[in-house]
Motif scaffolding. Structure first.
Motif, mmCIF file in Angstrom:
data_model
loop_
_atom_site.group_PDB
_atom_site.id
_atom_site.type_symbol
_atom_site.label_atom_id
_atom_site.label_comp_id
_atom_site.label_asym_id
_atom_site.label_seq_id
_atom_site.Cartn_x
_atom_site.Cartn_y
_atom_site.Cartn_z
ATOM 1 N N VAL A 36 0.862 -1.187 0.000
ATOM 2 C CA VAL A 36 0.000 0.000 0.000
ATOM 3 C C VAL A 36 0.898 1.238 0.000
ATOM 4 O O VAL A 36 1.656 1.469 0.951
ATOM 5 C CB VAL A 36 -0.932 0.001 1.228
ATOM 6 N N VAL B 241 -0.743 2.009 5.347
ATOM 7 C CA VAL B 241 0.287 2.354 4.369
ATOM 8 C C VAL B 241 1.542 1.529 4.662
ATOM 9 O O VAL B 241 1.904 1.300 5.827
ATOM 10 C CB VAL B 241 0.587 3.865 4.414
ATOM 11 N N GLN C 87 -12.801 -3.745 -2.841
ATOM 12 C CA GLN C 87 -12.276 -4.086 -1.529
ATOM 13 C C GLN C 87 -13.289 -4.935 -0.767
ATOM 14 O O GLN C 87 -14.494 -4.874 -1.021
ATOM 15 C CB GLN C 87 -11.946 -2.822 -0.734
ATOM 16 N N ARG D 148 -0.256 4.615 -0.987
ATOM 17 C CA ARG D 148 -0.969 5.791 -0.483
ATOM 18 C C ARG D 148 -2.460 5.538 -0.586
ATOM 19 O O ARG D 148 -2.909 4.601 -1.252
ATOM 20 C CB ARG D 148 -0.580 7.055 -1.259
ATOM 21 N N LYS D 149 -3.218 6.413 0.070
ATOM 22 C CA LYS D 149 -4.667 6.337 0.054
ATOM 23 C C LYS D 149 -5.247 7.672 -0.376
ATOM 24 O O LYS D 149 -4.734 8.723 -0.003
ATOM 25 C CB LYS D 149 -5.210 5.960 1.435
ATOM 26 N N SER D 150 -6.322 7.574 -1.150
ATOM 27 C CA SER D 150 -7.058 8.776 -1.562
ATOM 28 C C SER D 150 -8.539 8.502 -1.327
ATOM 29 O O SER D 150 -9.212 7.886 -2.157
ATOM 30 C CB SER D 150 -6.790 9.093 -3.033
ATOM 31 N N GLU E 6 -11.361 6.411 -0.118
ATOM 32 C CA GLU E 6 -11.462 4.965 0.073
ATOM 33 C C GLU E 6 -10.644 4.184 -0.943
ATOM 34 O O GLU E 6 -10.522 2.966 -0.846
ATOM 35 C CB GLU E 6 -12.931 4.529 -0.011
ATOM 36 N N THR E 7 -10.082 4.856 -1.931
ATOM 37 C CA THR E 7 -9.272 4.203 -2.958
ATOM 38 C C THR E 7 -7.831 4.075 -2.474
ATOM 39 O O THR E 7 -7.262 5.022 -1.918
ATOM 40 C CB THR E 7 -9.311 4.998 -4.267
ATOM 41 N N MET E 8 -7.264 2.911 -2.694
ATOM 42 C CA MET E 8 -5.882 2.658 -2.318
ATOM 43 C C MET E 8 -5.036 2.472 -3.579
ATOM 44 O O MET E 8 -5.479 1.854 -4.555
ATOM 45 C CB MET E 8 -5.777 1.409 -1.431
ATOM 46 N N HIS F 118 -9.082 -3.713 6.461
ATOM 47 C CA HIS F 118 -8.428 -2.409 6.598
ATOM 48 C C HIS F 118 -6.923 -2.615 6.500
ATOM 49 O O HIS F 118 -6.353 -3.453 7.213
ATOM 50 C CB HIS F 118 -8.786 -1.757 7.939
#
Length: 462
Positions: free
Chosen positions: A144, A176, A168, A146-148, A150-152, A173
């Protein structure tokens, strides 16, 4: 350019995995663009770079024509001018000669740099796309990044994968820099480069995880014929093997459940049902409805693939599952539309159908079953005529007597005929009287019984 330029391209080939020949072609086309921009676009030129020492040669090409046929002196040359260079040239030939610009200038160098960078990036994107398009439908380990929302965004090596919220698993959960296995669902080309779409909820993820854990699936001994999944809750998978000595279900479960437990751990505790695939629809439907026990499977329509499964009353809720999950997954795995009925419901349905059938018969005016009534109407049974007792006795008397051998004794009849038994008694009485009265009376007494006996014999003969 010099040897350092060639070494730089070799370094790029190692880092970016781009062929040196591709880089040379890219730089040549970039130099051609820069040359035309500064020295005119009408010239027919090409750039050649020596792959050993990096020397660049700009060659202009002109066609040799007659002097009166010259239309553009930038791409055409007369035969007289060509003979000044080499007398062997003829009309129709093409001549190339070096046109080395003294100074490309700052603009030319900047243009060449931009084109080279752009071409290198395009080549790198093309190689990334070709690499991942062949791996579509496989699983890959990523991190992982980064996250934006709920999108990874997952780092999968040379590319960045997108794991959207729809792909998902509910309840999962990830943080990063956490590692995870993902399924390569799709690869698309865009202006920003190839986009790799990943999934954690696809049924193919479970299938590929089993291929990694079960060697029999990798070598083809065990086949996965069907799989259905509701991510985060339950998965049903039907397996089959052509080898009679191999238990497909046992191969997937492993010793003490070690193989299937590894898959369950990767899926964070998701339940997995492994069932045996059968070519028989009845057996297949009974298997896919496990853990419920099926009493009977009724195939309603083979073309539409509809069937009804009869289960015990106390297992109706187990067969249907929570919110219909069990029967829904069973229908996806088997490909059949399955209707679940309890034993009591099935008997009530049969009784209701029979009652409705009888009502239809009463409305139609039939007291009996249609088949029986129709049979009696079309083929009425004729009653046998009554035979008088006297005629029946005559028929019996006309039968030929059975021959009896001397050794065999004749069977005594059950009943003696009345018309023969009575004269015999009278004959005995008359015989006693004749002894007392004399010969005349004896003759008279004997004649009467003889006449009666004669009459009875004649009746029997008739």
């Amino acid at each position: 350019m010099n040897r350092e330029f060639i070494e730089a391209m070799e370094q790029l080939e190692k880092e970016k995995h781009i062929s040196k020949d591709v880089l040379l072609e890219t730089i040549e086309s970039a130099l051609v663009s820069a040359y035309k921009k500064n020295y005119g676009t009408a010239q027919n030129v090409r750039v050649v770079i020596d792959p050993d020492d990096g020397e660049i040669a700009v060659l202009m090409r002109k066609d040799i024509v007659a002097e009166e046929d010259i239309e553009d002196d930038m791409i055409q040359m007369s035969l007289e001018e060509a003979h000044e260079i080499d007398p062997r040239y003829e009309i129709g030939d093409a001549i190339e000669f070096a046109v080395t610009p003294r100074d490309f200038g700052r603009i030319a160098a900047q243009t060449a740099k931009q084109v080279v960078v752009q071409r290198i990036r395009e080549a790198e994107r093309g190689m990334v796309y070709d690499d991942f398009i062949t791996r579509q439908g496989e699983i890959i380990t990523g991190t992982v990044q980064r996250k934006s929302g709920e999108t990874m965004f997952i780092n999968i090596g040379r590319a960045e994968g997108i794991l959207s919220a729809n792909e998902q698993v509910p309840g999962e959960h990830f943080k990063v820099h956490q590692r995870l296995k993902v399924y390569i669902m799709d690869v698309k080309k865009t202006t920003k480069g190839p986009q790799v779409f990943l999934s954690r909820s696809h049924p193919g993820l479970v299938k590929m995880l089993f291929e990694l854990e079960v060697p029999e699936i990798q070598d083809g001994t065990v086949e996965i014929r069907g799989i259905a999944r509701e991510a985060g809750s339950r998965t049903k998978m039907a397996v089959y093997s052509e080898d009679e000595n191999v238990d497909p279900v046992g191969a997937c479960v492993g010793t003490r459940g070690s193989r299937v437990q590894s898959v369950v751990d990767e899926l964070n505790g998701e339940k997995i049902d492994i069932i045996f695939w059968s070519d028989s629809p009845e057996e297949l439907i009974a298997n896919v409805l496990s853990p419920a026990t099926v009493e009977e499977v009724i195939i309603e329509d083979e073309e539409e693939k509809t069937a009804t499964a009869i289960v015990p009353d106390y297992q109706l809720s187990l067969a249907i599952g929570k919110q219909g999950q069990n029967v829904r997954l069973a229908a996806k795995v088997s490909g059949w539309k399955i209707d679940i009925m309890s034993h009591t419901q099935y008997e009530e349905a049969l009784a209701a159908a029979e009652a409705e059938y009888e009502e239809d018969l009463e409305e139609a005016g039939y007291d009996e079953e249609p088949e029986e009534a129709g049979y009696d109407e079309e083929f009425p049974q004729e009653e046998s005529p009554e035979v008088p007792a006297a005629d029946y006795e005559e028929e019996l008397t006309e039968e030929e007597p059975t021959e009896i051998s001397e050794d065999e004794e004749p069977e005594a009849p059950d009943e003696e005929p009345e018309d023969i038994a009575e004269p015999a008694e009278e004959e005995a009485e008359d015989a006693a009287e004749t002894e007392e009265t004399g010969d005349a009376e004896d003759a008279a007494a004997v004649e009467e019984p003889d006449e009666e006996v004669g009459e009875t014999v004649e009746q029997k003969e008739e």
